[in-house]
Design a protein around this motif. Structure first.
Motif, PDB file in Angstrom:
ATOM      1  N   ALA A  68      32.723  45.913  36.212  1.00 15.34           N
ATOM      2  CA  ALA A  68      31.294  45.425  36.006  1.00 15.34           C
ATOM      3  C   ALA A  68      30.203  46.307  36.494  1.00 15.34           C
ATOM      4  O   ALA A  68      29.347  46.719  36.127  1.00 15.34           O
ATOM      5  CB  ALA A  68      31.171  44.059  36.560  1.00 15.34           C
ATOM      6  N   VAL A  69      30.564  46.622  37.871  1.00 14.72           N
ATOM      7  CA  VAL A  69      29.474  47.501  38.807  1.00 14.72           C
ATOM      8  C   VAL A  69      29.564  48.963  38.076  1.00 14.72           C
ATOM      9  O   VAL A  69      28.216  49.500  37.868  1.00 14.72           O
ATOM     10  CB  VAL A  69      30.126  47.427  40.058  1.00 14.72           C
ATOM     11  N   ALA A 122      33.606  50.717  43.883  1.00 12.89           N
ATOM     12  CA  ALA A 122      32.693  50.326  42.967  1.00 12.89           C
ATOM     13  C   ALA A 122      31.351  51.182  42.722  1.00 12.89           C
ATOM     14  O   ALA A 122      31.022  51.473  41.599  1.00 12.89           O
ATOM     15  CB  ALA A 122      32.303  48.917  43.204  1.00 12.89           C
ATOM     16  N   TYR A 135      35.299  43.159  38.950  1.00 13.45           N
ATOM     17  CA  TYR A 135      34.044  43.200  39.625  1.00 13.45           C
ATOM     18  C   TYR A 135      33.682  44.592  39.695  1.00 13.45           C
ATOM     19  O   TYR A 135      32.352  45.301  39.228  1.00 13.45           O
ATOM     20  CB  TYR A 135      34.191  42.521  40.962  1.00 13.45           C
ATOM     21  N   ALA A 181      40.484  39.808  39.717  1.00 11.80           N
ATOM     22  CA  ALA A 181      39.018  39.745  39.591  1.00 11.80           C
ATOM     23  C   ALA A 181      38.306  40.687  40.518  1.00 11.80           C
ATOM     24  O   ALA A 181      37.202  40.982  39.943  1.00 11.80           O
ATOM     25  CB  ALA A 181      38.715  38.287  40.314  1.00 11.80           C
ATOM     26  N   THR A 182      38.858  41.205  41.359  1.00 10.29           N
ATOM     27  CA  THR A 182      38.321  42.339  41.977  1.00 10.29           C
ATOM     28  C   THR A 182      38.167  43.557  41.310  1.00 10.29           C
ATOM     29  O   THR A 182      37.085  44.168  41.226  1.00 10.29           O
ATOM     30  CB  THR A 182      38.941  42.689  43.360  1.00 10.29           C
TER      31      THR A 182
END
Length: 442
Positions: free
Chosen positions: A275-276, A325, A272, A268-269
């Motif tokens: 996505a960023v 990120a 993330y 999940a990280t």
């Protein structure tokens, strides 16, 4: 023909260009569907076989087919009506993908079908993508090329982010086979939108100077590469981008490995962080036109490489997920800005009758180094750590910038070398001559 604002089709600004906006919206949905397949196809292979080897073989089939198709796709695109070719590719892909859930429902999983589907869909995708690049200059004014490419690239980024999410919901609800069927439906929409679009016939689009006497193999393998090599800006750009691809194709693998294995974070990280990174793609897509007008092509492209290098090095040494990120967003900003800039330059300087072959040659050359570079970078990370590999990649990018400053790219303002700006396609004379056999030379 003019619109109510007094503009002819060739003069309309981007916001009032109906043909481009219909094309753009149709492709937006198509990109979303394609992103669904990126996740749905691997899930379907694993569901049908449970074998990671089969999944790898599907990837190999796709990669080899793409390389082979890329060699002749430009020749086909330059010889046929591009809009009709794109419509045929869309309709055929719609039939192929739509057949998957029907076959699965009627007779159960058929892994051989996925191999055939992968090969055929890859051929059609390559043909469509080359035609897609050549189509944009036939839809917008030369001064709007960078902004148009930026919009298309931004749409691609958003679709790439939303597609896997949609694929997850569809797969959970009705299965990955029906997710592929949904992708097939989006190709029907794309084909319909292309039916509403009119491509302008540019002044340099006519009978191919190569003529019917030129051998097909010569046309497929030589003409595009020759144009790249003899153009004062495309030659250094092709060489430097090949070196850049050597580094950057494995950079995402480094990021995922770093977050998962070095920092011990969950999937999940990683999602993330990815996505960023999409924020960087959207920002570059929206700002590419303005940045290129302010900086000019050469400084803009070289700055994008510098940003990419700094991001690769930073990702390798950072231990903070939020920082990684942000750096991933910087990386994608640099890659997108450079991609929009280089695509626009090719569209500006290449005669329309050669644009397909030049695009194919360009992609074939600079993408060929990617798999080798990814292997080298990941082996370096395995032996010496991600920090060393990241720093090495970052330094390599900065060396590319240094070499670029010694080439004509450093002062290139626009598409026409030596003029300080782009020359409108309708009035530009191709920088080519015909040799005694009618073939193109520089």
């Amino acid at each position: 023909m003019s619109d109510p604002g007094g503009f002819t089709r060739e003069q309309r600004p981007l916001g009032r260009n109906r043909d481009f906006n219909v094309f753009w919206l149709g492709q937006a949905l198509s990109v979303l569907g394609g992103s669904i397949s990126l996740l749905a196809l691997p899930l379907l292979v694993l569901e049908a076989t449970g074998s990671v080897v089969q999944l790898g073989l599907i990837t190999v089939v796709s990669g080899v087919t793409a390389i082979v198709t890329g060699l002749f796709a430009g020749y086909v695109v330059d010889r046929v009506d591009r809009r009709r070719l794109m419509i045929v590719c869309d309709l055929t892909r719609a039939v192929l993908l739509g057949a998957v859930p029907i076959v699965w429902w009627a007779g159960g999983p058929r892994i051989w079908l996925l191999y055939v589907l992968t090969a055929l869909a890859t051929v059609l995708k390559m043909l469509f993508d080359v035609a897609y690049v050549t189509a944009v200059p036939n839809l917008v004014r030369t001064e709007d090329l960078t902004a148009a490419n930026g919009r298309l690239m931004g749409t691609f980024a958003i679709g790439t982010l939303l597609g896997p999410v949609a694929a997850g919901f569809i797969t959970a609800a009705v299965g990955p086979d029906w997710a592929l069927g949904v992708d097939g439906a989006t190709f029907l929409v794309s084909a319909a939108s292309l039916g509403w679009v009119r491509f302008r016939r540019p002044a340099d689009r006519g009978a191919d100077p190569a003529g019917p006497r030129a051998g097909v193999l010569r046309e497929v393998f030589v003409v595009g590469f020759r144009f790249l090599w003899t153009h004062v800006l495309l030659r250094p750009l092709t060489v430097l981008l090949t070196l850049l691809t050597f580094v950057t194709m494995g950079a995402v693998d480094l990021l995922i490995f770093h977050v998962r294995s070095d920092l011990h974070r969950d999937a999940a990280t990683v999602g993330y962080v990815i996505a960023v990174s999409g924020v960087g793609v959207v920002a570059a897509a929206l700002g590419a036109g303005r940045l290129r007008r302010i900086l000019g092509f050469g400084p803009c492209w070289l700055a994008s490489v510098a940003l990419t290098g700094v991001a690769v090095a930073g990702i390798g040494v950072s231990r903070s997920v939020p920082v990684i990120a942000v750096l991933a967003a910087v990386f994608m900003f640099g890659m997108t800005l450079g991609g929009v800039s280089s695509m626009t330059l090719r569209q500006e300087v290449t005669p329309d009758h050669l644009l397909g072959r030049v695009t194919s040659a360009f992609w074939t050359v600079h993408n060929a180094s990617g798999p080798v570079g990814a292997a080298v970078l990941t082996v370096l990370a395995a032996r010496h750590g991600v920090a060393v590999a990241g720093l090495a990649g970052g330094v390599f990018c900065l060396l590319i910038v240094g070499v670029g400053l010694l080439t004509p790219l450093r002062a290139a303002r626009g598409g026409a070398a030596g003029t300080g700006g782009a020359v409108p396609r309708a009035t530009r004379k191709p920088n080519v001559r015909c040799d005694p056999e009618g073939r193109l030379g520089s």
